[in-house]
Design a protein around this motif. Structure first.
Motif, PDB file in Angstrom:
ATOM      1  N   LYS A 884      -4.477  14.980   0.894  1.00  0.00           N
ATOM      2  CA  LYS A 884      -3.621  15.000  -0.297  1.00  0.00           C
ATOM      3  C   LYS A 884      -2.138  14.928   0.059  1.00  0.00           C
ATOM      4  CE  LYS A 884      -6.906  17.756  -3.022  1.00  0.00           C
ATOM      5  NZ  LYS A 884      -7.087  18.967  -3.840  1.00  0.00           N
ATOM      6  N   GLU A 885      -1.811  14.668   1.320  1.00  0.00           N
ATOM      7  CA  GLU A 885      -0.411  14.662   1.740  1.00  0.00           C
ATOM      8  C   GLU A 885       0.335  13.446   1.173  1.00  0.00           C
ATOM      9  OE1 GLU A 885      -2.660  17.059   4.730  1.00  0.00           O
ATOM     10  OE2 GLU A 885      -2.947  15.208   3.599  1.00  0.00           O
ATOM     11  N   GLN A 886       1.666  13.494   1.310  1.00  0.00           N
ATOM     12  CA  GLN A 886       2.562  12.422   0.819  1.00  0.00           C
ATOM     13  C   GLN A 886       2.833  11.471   1.979  1.00  0.00           C
ATOM     14  OE1 GLN A 886       3.932  12.273  -2.415  1.00  0.00           O
ATOM     15  NE2 GLN A 886       4.734  10.259  -1.901  1.00  0.00           N
ATOM     16  N   ILE A 887       2.576  10.190   1.767  1.00  0.00           N
ATOM     17  CA  ILE A 887       2.728   9.178   2.829  1.00  0.00           C
ATOM     18  C   ILE A 887       3.702   8.103   2.366  1.00  0.00           C
ATOM     19  CG2 ILE A 887       1.553   7.416   4.204  1.00  0.00           C
ATOM     20  CD1 ILE A 887      -0.968   9.093   4.040  1.00  0.00           C
ATOM     21  N   LEU A 888       4.619   7.713   3.255  1.00  0.00           N
ATOM     22  CA  LEU A 888       5.532   6.586   3.016  1.00  0.00           C
ATOM     23  C   LEU A 888       4.960   5.377   3.758  1.00  0.00           C
ATOM     24  CD1 LEU A 888       8.265   5.488   1.949  1.00  0.00           C
ATOM     25  CD2 LEU A 888       9.268   6.154   4.143  1.00  0.00           C
ATOM     26  N   PHE A 889       4.592   4.301   3.014  1.00  0.00           N
ATOM     27  CA  PHE A 889       3.944   3.118   3.598  1.00  0.00           C
ATOM     28  C   PHE A 889       4.883   1.918   3.443  1.00  0.00           C
ATOM     29  CE2 PHE A 889       1.209  -0.558   3.819  1.00  0.00           C
ATOM     30  CZ  PHE A 889       0.304  -0.217   4.819  1.00  0.00           C
ATOM     31  N   VAL A 890       5.159   1.168   4.552  1.00  0.00           N
ATOM     32  CA  VAL A 890       6.128   0.067   4.545  1.00  0.00           C
ATOM     33  C   VAL A 890       5.486  -1.172   5.167  1.00  0.00           C
ATOM     34  CG1 VAL A 890       8.459  -0.659   5.140  1.00  0.00           C
ATOM     35  CG2 VAL A 890       7.943   1.776   4.909  1.00  0.00           C
ATOM     36  N   ASP A 891       5.508  -2.294   4.452  1.00  0.00           N
ATOM     37  CA  ASP A 891       5.064  -3.596   4.975  1.00  0.00           C
ATOM     38  C   ASP A 891       5.759  -4.683   4.168  1.00  0.00           C
ATOM     39  OD1 ASP A 891       3.516  -6.016   5.582  1.00  0.00           O
ATOM     40  OD2 ASP A 891       2.148  -4.619   6.583  1.00  0.00           O
ATOM     41  N   ASP A 892       6.385  -5.649   4.854  1.00  0.00           N
ATOM     42  CA  ASP A 892       7.147  -6.676   4.126  1.00  0.00           C
ATOM     43  C   ASP A 892       6.239  -7.650   3.380  1.00  0.00           C
ATOM     44  OD1 ASP A 892       6.367  -7.643   6.731  1.00  0.00           O
ATOM     45  OD2 ASP A 892       7.549  -9.425   6.310  1.00  0.00           O
ATOM     46  N   GLU A 893       4.950  -7.725   3.746  1.00  0.00           N
ATOM     47  CA  GLU A 893       4.000  -8.546   2.990  1.00  0.00           C
ATOM     48  C   GLU A 893       3.612  -7.774   1.732  1.00  0.00           C
ATOM     49  OE1 GLU A 893       2.362 -11.436   3.381  1.00  0.00           O
ATOM     50  OE2 GLU A 893       3.059 -12.118   5.339  1.00  0.00           O
ATOM     51  N   GLU A 894       3.903  -8.335   0.563  1.00  0.00           N
ATOM     52  CA  GLU A 894       3.679  -7.619  -0.690  1.00  0.00           C
ATOM     53  C   GLU A 894       2.208  -7.254  -0.874  1.00  0.00           C
ATOM     54  OE1 GLU A 894       4.533  -8.197  -5.482  1.00  0.00           O
ATOM     55  OE2 GLU A 894       5.374  -9.577  -4.026  1.00  0.00           O
ATOM     56  N   VAL A 895       1.313  -8.194  -0.530  1.00  0.00           N
ATOM     57  CA  VAL A 895      -0.119  -7.936  -0.706  1.00  0.00           C
ATOM     58  C   VAL A 895      -0.577  -6.841   0.250  1.00  0.00           C
ATOM     59  CG1 VAL A 895      -2.414  -8.943  -0.635  1.00  0.00           C
ATOM     60  CG2 VAL A 895      -0.487 -10.281  -1.493  1.00  0.00           C
ATOM     61  N   LEU A 896      -0.068  -6.871   1.502  1.00  0.00           N
ATOM     62  CA  LEU A 896      -0.457  -5.843   2.463  1.00  0.00           C
ATOM     63  C   LEU A 896       0.088  -4.476   2.058  1.00  0.00           C
ATOM     64  CD1 LEU A 896      -0.054  -7.723   5.856  1.00  0.00           C
ATOM     65  CD2 LEU A 896      -2.174  -7.004   4.762  1.00  0.00           C
ATOM     66  N   ALA A 897       1.293  -4.457   1.504  1.00  0.00           N
ATOM     67  CA  ALA A 897       1.852  -3.193   1.024  1.00  0.00           C
ATOM     68  C   ALA A 897       0.983  -2.621  -0.106  1.00  0.00           C
ATOM     69  CB  ALA A 897       3.285  -3.397   0.548  1.00  0.00           C
ATOM     70  N   TYR A 898       0.579  -3.481  -1.005  1.00  0.00           N
ATOM     71  CA  TYR A 898      -0.292  -3.041  -2.099  1.00  0.00           C
ATOM     72  C   TYR A 898      -1.646  -2.568  -1.564  1.00  0.00           C
ATOM     73  CZ  TYR A 898      -3.518  -3.419  -6.039  1.00  0.00           C
ATOM     74  OH  TYR A 898      -4.487  -3.185  -6.966  1.00  0.00           O
ATOM     75  N   LEU A 899      -2.187  -3.320  -0.570  1.00  0.00           N
ATOM     76  CA  LEU A 899      -3.484  -2.971  -0.004  1.00  0.00           C
ATOM     77  C   LEU A 899      -3.418  -1.609   0.685  1.00  0.00           C
ATOM     78  CD1 LEU A 899      -6.388  -3.671   0.765  1.00  0.00           C
ATOM     79  CD2 LEU A 899      -5.484  -4.897   2.748  1.00  0.00           C
ATOM     80  N   GLY A 900      -2.372  -1.393   1.513  1.00  0.00           N
ATOM     81  CA  GLY A 900      -2.244  -0.094   2.181  1.00  0.00           C
ATOM     82  C   GLY A 900      -2.112   1.040   1.186  1.00  0.00           C
ATOM     83  N   HIS A 901      -1.306   0.798   0.132  1.00  0.00           N
ATOM     84  CA  HIS A 901      -1.148   1.791  -0.924  1.00  0.00           C
ATOM     85  C   HIS A 901      -2.512   2.143  -1.537  1.00  0.00           C
ATOM     86  CE1 HIS A 901       1.554   3.509  -4.188  1.00  0.00           C
ATOM     87  NE2 HIS A 901       0.344   3.654  -4.684  1.00  0.00           N
ATOM     88  N   LEU A 902      -3.286   1.098  -1.826  1.00  0.00           N
ATOM     89  CA  LEU A 902      -4.570   1.295  -2.489  1.00  0.00           C
ATOM     90  C   LEU A 902      -5.557   2.026  -1.577  1.00  0.00           C
ATOM     91  CD1 LEU A 902      -6.067   0.643  -5.111  1.00  0.00           C
ATOM     92  CD2 LEU A 902      -6.822  -1.501  -4.065  1.00  0.00           C
ATOM     93  N   MET A 903      -5.607   1.644  -0.287  1.00  0.00           N
ATOM     94  CA  MET A 903      -6.545   2.272   0.643  1.00  0.00           C
ATOM     95  C   MET A 903      -6.230   3.765   0.795  1.00  0.00           C
ATOM     96  SD  MET A 903      -6.720  -0.741   3.524  1.00  0.00           S
ATOM     97  CE  MET A 903      -7.891   0.063   4.604  1.00  0.00           C
ATOM     98  N   LEU A 904      -4.943   4.082   0.949  1.00  0.00           N
ATOM     99  CA  LEU A 904      -4.561   5.479   1.141  1.00  0.00           C
ATOM    100  C   LEU A 904      -4.766   6.293  -0.135  1.00  0.00           C
ATOM    101  CD1 LEU A 904      -1.371   4.859   3.267  1.00  0.00           C
ATOM    102  CD2 LEU A 904      -3.479   5.942   4.064  1.00  0.00           C
ATOM    103  N   GLU A 905      -4.480   5.692  -1.288  1.00  0.00           N
ATOM    104  CA  GLU A 905      -4.723   6.395  -2.558  1.00  0.00           C
ATOM    105  C   GLU A 905      -6.195   6.690  -2.738  1.00  0.00           C
ATOM    106  OE1 GLU A 905      -3.225   4.535  -6.019  1.00  0.00           O
ATOM    107  OE2 GLU A 905      -1.376   5.695  -6.016  1.00  0.00           O
ATOM    108  N   ASN A 906      -7.058   5.709  -2.347  1.00  0.00           N
ATOM    109  CA  ASN A 906      -8.498   5.932  -2.461  1.00  0.00           C
ATOM    110  C   ASN A 906      -8.961   7.052  -1.540  1.00  0.00           C
ATOM    111  OD1 ASN A 906      -8.661   3.948  -4.337  1.00  0.00           O
ATOM    112  ND2 ASN A 906      -9.552   2.394  -2.989  1.00  0.00           N
ATOM    113  N   LEU A 907      -8.199   7.314  -0.487  1.00  0.00           N
ATOM    114  CA  LEU A 907      -8.515   8.428   0.416  1.00  0.00           C
ATOM    115  C   LEU A 907      -7.947   9.743  -0.101  1.00  0.00           C
ATOM    116  CD1 LEU A 907      -7.910   6.665   3.837  1.00  0.00           C
ATOM    117  CD2 LEU A 907     -10.119   7.309   2.850  1.00  0.00           C
TER     118      LEU A 907
END
Length: 1010
Positions: A884-907
């Motif tokens: 449940k921790e707070q994570i800062l996720f950075v990727d210049d590829e918009e789709v990859l940024a969205y994907l990382g956001h989604l994967m971590l949120e699902n966790l």
């Protein structure tokens, strides 16, 4: 954007404030006694008043809502049914919104247009104009316009005007534009019509012609300005009546003009009278008119349209000609141009003096005979004769004619008409231009030969090899000089034969069919052998009929060879060979031509001397050049490695998108369903591609090799499946591979060994095809079967055989030397087999070769065999750890940024994602204690992931950072840890790998803090 949590909080605050104000407005007795009757009645009254107020407010809200709905509907109707198309386009040209008019313009349903590229509806020729328009829209703040042609869904097209204006989103960024599309087809047609009318007016003005039409029903004639001028009438006072028009016609021509008009109307014969008009100053002018009748559907005449022009000067000239026949004859006889008058049967009616003298005849001998009987073939007319064409076309015709005696004539035929407009004959004008043509031809030829000499001299400086220079010289001679064949031959010292070393031209097969010598035998009497023996140019301007060319004349005839010239080439102080050039014209080579071509031959000899000196110099510096070549090859390999790294970075990003979304989708469905099974196959393919990228990096020396226990058989099978597509179909592949062959090796190097050996074998069979055999099996060596490079023990044996041309013992002895190759300059580097040799030796193995010229080759690779015990059971799918921790996720590829956001949120994590490392750093600087973990991409614009990690750690030293990379040769895990980076993940990142790494780092952090 609506925030549900915010709305709930506002409602909760409102209820809380209402509860706090209730005792103030309706106080409860402190002693707990009940309200009095008056207080209760007052309370009821207040409640009723509030109820009425609320009902009135609700009524007002409903009315406002209805007004708002009506306004929205009106605006929607205005938008959808506007007379122009409204489009909302993204920066990439995607259609985001469109009104009904816009959809109708494109003949498509509005819903089918959303998400499509506007460029798909552009006619191809207007794609660049729209691209520039779109660039201008997003660079400027003002409205931009352009005109294009759009193609509808039904295949038809129309012209449109685009008016576009960029608009900002809520964040102030320009991400789209509004475009108004207007149909301007009719305007374009009107402009084209006006332009056509303007061209017609200009043409008529230039030809000094007037336009007229006669309204037969109303009896009115109309003339344009030019027509009025030609008739000598005043446009302002001319009424168009019959009296006004006939009043300007000469009385002697009036009846004939009226009769011509009547014949045209009654009999539909062509209207083409010639008549005179009398101008106000009394002068008479001759007019020629043409016209046609326009009738209604019942055949009744409505009007006549036509043109007219002034032929006064022509009439005067004809009158003068008729008045002075003797003077005409004198003038014509004084002209040096042949002038001949013939009838429709081409029989001569009159000739001038020049024409008579050109055939050495008397005028009386020529009258009544056809013209071609004296200047061409008596049996038939000349081909492309301008006289015959003038009879057919009824207009002047021109042609350049060549007579059998070799003379060239500039001939023109002018038709002669009778009073009725019928062609009764032709006047021929013919000028003998033989001398001029020959002079022009000679000048053109000399210019071409000067160009040949210039380009050959340039080739002397630019050429790198003698063969390339000689071929380029032959090419230049043909393409610039206009010859049919050019070849360069070298004299063989032993046989005295002249062997072709370079040739060019459409008659190239001629050289392959002849034998030429430089001695005195019959095959040495032609231009080539003679020029070598005598060491001077030799010319035969009638190649087919010379006794010296009898050995080749019949062979040369089908190739169009009519003249030849040979030029000796001297090199090293001896007669090296000859340059031979052929033409398809007899008597082609003149004195000046031979002099220039002799200079070309001298340039060839000079170049050969230079190449020989260069060859000697290179032999002296061979060792130095070999080392330099090795260094250049190393640079090439470094460049290949850099290219492989760039490909790996981008490809791993793409694989990350595929595998990430597949894993997320797989987590939301059962693995036993067809969809789940399909997603598992996608994941397997994605991570197989990830392994392939690692192989590419290893080949480019961008990743460290790692020897692991493995079964070589699946690797060999996989490599062959990929190799099959790159080999020609003329090569058949046969395999014999044992199922289990375990070694301690790097899988990428096993792959590389097979690819190099198979590529080498395929090259040996590229011309005729053949059979490529690959076998893999187990062998054992002991003391009784020693091998110089192997110790006793178990091995796997990989054999690659081909049925190609094989190798000589000399080649076999050097086959594993670096940079040694028998391939052409552009076919190989000489490193393939040396790489295989190095891999085998580094694995404590060996490679052998068995080859013989004409019988193919077999390469055997031996690697130490091991036994692999399967210590692991079947893979168990574990539930990935969450948090449940707070994570800062950075990727210049918009789709990859969205994907990382989604994967971590699902966790279960709280995620804040950014596509800009600079903006992410600003967010971290504002609240450094807000985040428990930072995950950043490696390669990003403006600020790399390494620099972002450094800044984050500087602001908060204990913050854990994970660095993700598809590839980087700038950082290793050890360097990363020195920079404060906690862990590195290689893209594409598996969901389980990401979950495990994140959870482990966060747990380690908590343990450290405790």
């Amino acid at each position: 954007m609506i925030d549900p949590d915010g709305i709930k909080k506002k409602l909760s605050d409102l209820r809380k404030r209402a509860e706090e104000s209730l005792p103030k407005r309706f106080p409860v007795p402190k002693d707990g006694s009940a309200l009095s009757r008056e207080e209760a009645e007052r309370l009821v009254h207040e409640l009723r008043v509030h109820q009425i107020e609320l009902e009135m407010q609700n009524e007002e809200l409903r009315e406002a809502h209805n007004l708002l709905s009506e306004s929205r509907d009106r605006l929607s109707d205005l938008y959808d049914y506007a007379p122009v198309g409204y489009f909302t386009l993204g920066k990439d040209g995607l259609i985001l919104e469109v009104n009904l008019t816009g959809a109708a313009l494109l003949a498509a349903d509005r819903s089918s247009l959303i998400g499509k590229l506007f460029q798909r509806f552009l006619v191809k020729e207007y794609a660049d104009a729209f691209h520039l328009h779109r660039q201008a829209v997003f660079m400027a703040v003002t409205k931009q316009r352009c005109e294009v042609e759009l193609q509808k869904s039904d295949g038809t097209s129309f012209f449109a005007q685009l008016e576009s204006l960029a608009i900002e989103d809520r964040d102030g960024k320009v991400t789209r534009c509004r475009t108004i599309v207007s149909d301007i087809t009719e305007r374009k047609r009107a402009e084209a019509l006006r332009e056509s009318e303007a061209r017609l007016d200009f043409a008529l003005q230039s030809a000094q012609m007037g336009v007229w039409y006669w309204d037969i029903v109303e009896g009115r004639r109309h003339f344009d300005d030019q027509g009025c001028h030609l008739l000598g009438i005043d446009q302002a006072t001319f009424t168009g009546s019959e009296e006004d028009f006939f009043g300007v016609v000469h009385p002697d021509d009036l009846e004939e003009l009226k009769a011509a008009l009547a014949r045209t109307i009654e009999q539909d014969v062509p209207y083409k009278p010639e008549y005179r008009v009398v101008w106000p100053d009394g002068s008479a002018h001759h007019i020629t008119a043409r016209g046609r009748v326009v009738r209604d559907d019942k055949g009744r005449p409505l009007r006549m349209n036509g043109i007219l022009w002034d032929v006064t000067e022509r009439e005067r000239a004809e009158e003068m000609l008729r008045e002075s026949e003797t003077q005409k004859t004198t003038i014509l006889n004084g002209i040096t141009t042949n002038i001949v008058l013939v009838d429709r049967d081409l029989r001569i009616l009159w000739v001038n003096k020049a024409a008579v003298e050109s055939v050495n005849k008397l005028p009386g001998d020529m009258m009544g005979h056809t013209c071609h009987a004296f200047w061409a073939d008596p049996a038939k007319p000349c081909e492309n004769c301008p006289t015959i064409r003038a009879l057919e076309t009824r207009k002047s015709e021109h042609a350049i004619m060549r007579t059998p005696d070799g003379r060239v004539w500039d001939e023109r035929g002018e038709p002669v008409f009778d009073a009725e407009g019928n062609v009764i004959g032709v006047v021929q004008f013919a000028q003998d231009i033989t001398a001029r043509v020959q002079q022009e031809r000679q000048i053109r030829l000399l210019n071409r030969l000067y160009s040949v000499l210039s380009q050959v001299n340039q080739a002397v400086v630019q050429a790198t090899t003698p063969d390339a220079f000689l071929i380029e010289t032959c090419r230049v001679i043909i393409e610039e000089g206009g010859f049919v064949l050019s070849w360069i031959g070298q004299v063989e010292a032993e046989t005295n034969a002249v062997v072709p070393v370079a040739t060019w031209g459409k008659a190239g097969d001629y050289v392959r069919g002849i034998t030429v010598y430089a001695d005195h035998r019959p095959e040495g009497q032609g231009p080539t052998g003679t020029c070598i023996r005598e060491r001077r140019p030799s010319v035969l301007n009638d190649f087919l009929h010379s006794p010296l060319t009898q050995p080749w004349s019949e062979w040369a005839r089908p190739f169009g060879i009519r003249a030849a010239a040979g030029f000796p080439i001297e090199s090293g102080g001896r007669a090296w060979g000859a340059l031979t050039i052929y033409s398809d014209e007899i008597d082609f080579f003149g004195i000046e031509d031979v002099k220039l071509l002799e200079r070309v031959a001298s340039s060839i000899g000079f170049a050969l001397d230079n190449f020989e000196r260069e060859r000697q110099r290179r032999l002296a510096e061979q060792e130095s050049e070999r080392l330099e070549a090795q260094f250049r090859q190393a640079q090439k390999m470094e460049a290949i490695g850099t290219l492989a790294g760039g490909i790996a970075h981008d490809f791993n990003n793409i694989l990350g998108i595929i595998s990430g979304f597949a894993e997320i989708s797989l987590s939301e469905t059962s693995r036993t369903t067809p969809l789940g099974q399909n997603l598992e196959q996608i994941l397997k393919a994605a991570f197989r591609a990830r392994h392939l990228v690692q192989q590419i990096l290893s080949f480019g020396r961008k990743s460290q090799t790692e020897r692991i226990p493995l079964n070589a058989s699946p690797i060999i099978i996989e490599a062959l499946s990929m190799l099959r597509a790159s080999l020609p179909t003329t090569i058949e592949i046969c395999t014999d591979i044992e199922a289990t062959c375990e070694v301690q090796a790097d899988p990428t190097q096993i792959y590389q060994v097979l690819i190099n050996l198979c590529t080498n074998a395929a090259h040996a069979m590229k011309e005729d095809g053949g059979i490529l055999r690959i076998s893999l099996g187990k062998v054992d060596y002991d003391a009784s079967t020693p091998h110089p490079d192997l110790s006793a023990g178990p091995y796997i044996k990989l054999s690659v055989s081909d049925t190609g041309k094989g190798m000589t013992p000399e080649v076999v002895s050097r086959i594993f030397d670096p940079f040694f190759t028998t391939k052409g300059p552009d076919e190989g580097t000489g490193l393939g087999l040396s790489v295989v040799y190095g891999i085998a030796r580094s694995h404590q193995g060996a490679i052998t070769v068995d080859s013989e010229s004409g019988r193919g080759s077999t390469f055997n690779v031996f690697l130490p065999r091991i036994e692999i015990k399967d210590a692991f059971g079947p893979e168990i799918m574990m539930q990935p750890p969450t948090g449940k921790e707070q994570i800062l996720f950075v990727d210049d590829e918009e789709v990859l940024a969205y994907l990382g956001h989604l994967m971590l949120e699902n966790l279960g994590y709280k995620v804040e994602s950014w596509t800009s490392s600079v903006e992410a750093l600003k967010a971290f600087e504002a609240q450094p204690v807000k985040y428990d973990l930072v995950i950043t991409d490696m390669t990003m614009p403006h600020m790399t992931g390494i620099n972002l990690a450094k800044e984050v750690v500087r602001l908060r030293p204990q913050i854990p950072v994970i660095l993700c990379s598809g590839f980087s040769d700038l950082i290793t895990p050890e360097k990363a840890r020195e920079m404060g980076i906690t862990a590195m993940l290689i893209k594409p990142v598996k969901l389980a790998e990401l979950a495990k790494t994140v959870r482990q780092i966060l747990d380690d952090k908590k343990a450290t803090e405790v």
